[in-house]
Design a protein around this motif. Structure first.
Motif: not given
Length: 241
Positions: A22-44
């Motif tokens: 699930x992920x418990x690494x701290x986000x503060x100070x972390x480089x983000x990997x957001x990209x339009x070709x990376x998707x997640x399935x949420x809320x259907x």
């Protein structure tokens, strides 16, 4: 973006296990990997992924799935993750018919109906089963029973299953005396079985709680998961869309 007929195809991966998936690494100070070709399935529905990908706990943060997806999408593919891990869950809570198993199957089925092709299963779990010798020593048998039914249910008998080792830092945690036994069982799962791969946790560090991987380690772990999936998929003749 890849298309099949009139619809774009998302290469989907089911994320199952407990908190280190699930992920418990701290986000503060972390480089983000957001990209339009990376998707997640949420809320259907499919949407652009951002951390925290999982919402199993209010304190979910960085996980391994973003670097996993980022590694695979660099081949020019659209990668989707279906987050179903649950922090603190024991392997026995993933039995067919129980809530976690049924939810994972349901989410994967809905993700496919929404335009995805299932390409594999990513599993990280075992800390909860390292507390007692009996659950540690029976891990392989119980996991195979669970994943066999899940693959059958999702028509994924020929898809890769990638499992990660527990962190070596558990050597210093009083609550996980049988972590080495669980890791041995994880290797036994993949030993001689086509379609299974194990990812090393060698050199990875905890976030200071002797339980959860830190964010830099999770980034490395995700890349290792991607490499393991590629190798396993090649053996099975599976490719990304």
């Amino acid at each position: 973006m890849y298309w099949k007929g009139e619809f774009f195809v998302i290469n989907a991966f089911l994320l199952i296990g407990q908190s280190n998936m699930a992920g418990r690494g701290y986000l503060q100070g972390a480089s983000l990997l957001d990209h339009p070709d990376i998707l997640m399935f949420r809320d259907g529905k499919w949407q652009q992924a951002h951390e925290p990908v999982h919402q199993d706990r209010s304190f979910a943060e960085a996980g391994l799935c973003m670097s996993f997806a980022d590694t695979l999408r660099q081949d020019g593919r659209q990668i989707g993750v279906v987050p179903c891990a649950m922090g603190g869950s024991a392997l026995d809570e993933w039995k067919p018919g129980d809530e976690l198993f049924e939810n994972a199957c349901r989410q994967a089925e809905q993700a496919v109906q929404a335009g995805a092709v299932l390409k594999g299963f990513l599993w990280h779990q075992g800390e909860a089963d390292s507390e007692v010798l009996e659950t540690a020593e029976t891990y392989c048998e119980r996991f195979l029973a669970m994943i066999s039914e899940m693959r059958r249910r999702l028509h994924g008998e020929g898809l890769p299953v990638v499992l990660g080792e527990l962190g070596e830092y558990l050597e210093n945690r009083e609550g996980s005396p049988y972590w080495k036994e669980v890791n041995a069982q994880i290797h036994q799962i993949a030993d001689g079985r086509r379609g299974f791969a194990v990812v090393s946790s060698e050199g990875l560090k905890d976030r200071g709680d002797i339980l959860h991987f830190d964010t830099p380690s999770l980034r490395i772990f995700g890349v290792r998961y991607a490499q393991a999936w590629k190798e396993c998929a090649a053996q099975l003749g599976i490719s990304l869309e």
